[in-house]
Design an enzyme around this catalytic site. Structure first.
Site, short mmCIF file in Angstrom:
data_model
loop_
_atom_site.label_atom_id
_atom_site.label_comp_id
_atom_site.label_asym_id
_atom_site.label_seq_id
_atom_site.Cartn_x
_atom_site.Cartn_y
_atom_site.Cartn_z
N SER A 68 38.62 39.58 41.39
CA SER A 68 39.64 40.61 41.17
C SER A 68 39.17 41.75 40.29
O SER A 68 39.77 42.82 40.30
CB SER A 68 40.89 39.99 40.55
OG SER A 68 40.66 39.57 39.23
N LYS A 140 42.53 41.16 33.58
CA LYS A 140 42.87 42.41 34.26
C LYS A 140 42.66 43.57 33.29
O LYS A 140 42.43 43.39 32.11
CB LYS A 140 44.34 42.41 34.72
CG LYS A 140 44.76 41.21 35.58
CD LYS A 140 44.13 41.20 36.95
CE LYS A 140 44.58 39.97 37.75
NZ LYS A 140 43.78 39.81 38.99
#
Length: 253
Positions: A68, A140
């Protein structure tokens, strides 16, 4: 003829010298192997204590299991996370953060089979000598801070914060990000996060039905500071302050 006072033979500190001599003879009587093992044990204990203190108050290691955050982070990277963020050091837009999955973004971790040396791995992870690979954390990039109005996308296809478009230099250049429309204002005590590998990141956009897609600041373990492994990828992680330099303060601040 004056009388002379009789004094005890030997120096006044003979008792202390005798004790030191006994200790010296005791050390001499021990084998070199015993002394070596003692030194090794001392070094190990000091290393474990220091590692535990560093892991508890300064840095903690984590393992990257997914794609990701490519190209910023690759699968199987090991990173060190600065535990002083978000307290006492405040979060900034662009920070790469590791946070606990308190909102159920991840599937429950499967029960791992216990091997004969699992306790060793668990112990080394606990003191910080091995990275945490429990898979119940996510990594993230912080895009929106409390009060920010984050929108995707403007007429030019760019993400905007408080009306300012972003030239997101950290996005994986191998693919053109698919547009997924959203329009949010970040509540107090929360942040909006997105992965750098936009087409392969189940981030805030994918979880708007849970807590609005926001991450609680209280769930943030810290800021990812450096890639520590593999050796050919050792580097500091950038939060790209230039990307966010033109973003104005949120309305009302």
């Amino acid at each position: 003829m004056a009388a002379h006072e009789e004094r005890p033979a030997g120096p006044a500190h003979a008792g202390k010298s005798s004790r030191r001599a006994k200790r010296a003879r005791a050390r001499e009587g021990r084998s070199p192997l015993f002394l070596w093992l003692k030194e090794v044990a001392t070094v190990v204990v000091v290393a474990v204590v220091l590692s535990f203190l560093i892991k508890t108050f300064l840095f903690r290691a984590f393992y990257i299991p997914s794609e990701s955050m490519v190209n910023t982070l690759d699968v199987n990277d090991r990173i060190f996370v600065n535990l002083l963020v978000p307290q006492p050091i405040a979060l900034q837009r662009g920070d790469v953060v590791v946070f606990r999955d308190s909102q159920g973004w991840l599937a429950p971790a499967a029960q791992k089979t216990k091997g004969p040396f699992t306790w060793v791995q668990d112990g080394l992870t606990f003191v910080g000598l091995l990275p945490d690979n429990s898979e119940q954390h996510l990594v993230k990039r912080v895009i929106g801070l409390p009060g920010d109005h984050v929108v995707c996308c403007d007429a030019g296809g760019q993400l905007t914060i408080n009306g300012a478009p972003l030239d997101e230099k950290y996005i994986n250049p191998a693919e053109i990000p698919q547009v997924r429309d959203f329009d949010v204002v970040v509540p107090a005590g929360k942040v909006w996060v997105m992965g750098d590998n936009r087409n392969h990141s189940a981030d805030s956009r994918a979880h708007m039905d849970t807590n609005g897609g926001f991450v609680n600041e209280s769930d943030i373990e810290g800021q990812a500071a450096v890639i520590a492994w593999p050796l050919n990828r050792i580097s500091a992680l950038d939060n790209y302050p230039g990307v966010f330099r033109s973003v104005p303060a949120p309305a009302g601040k």
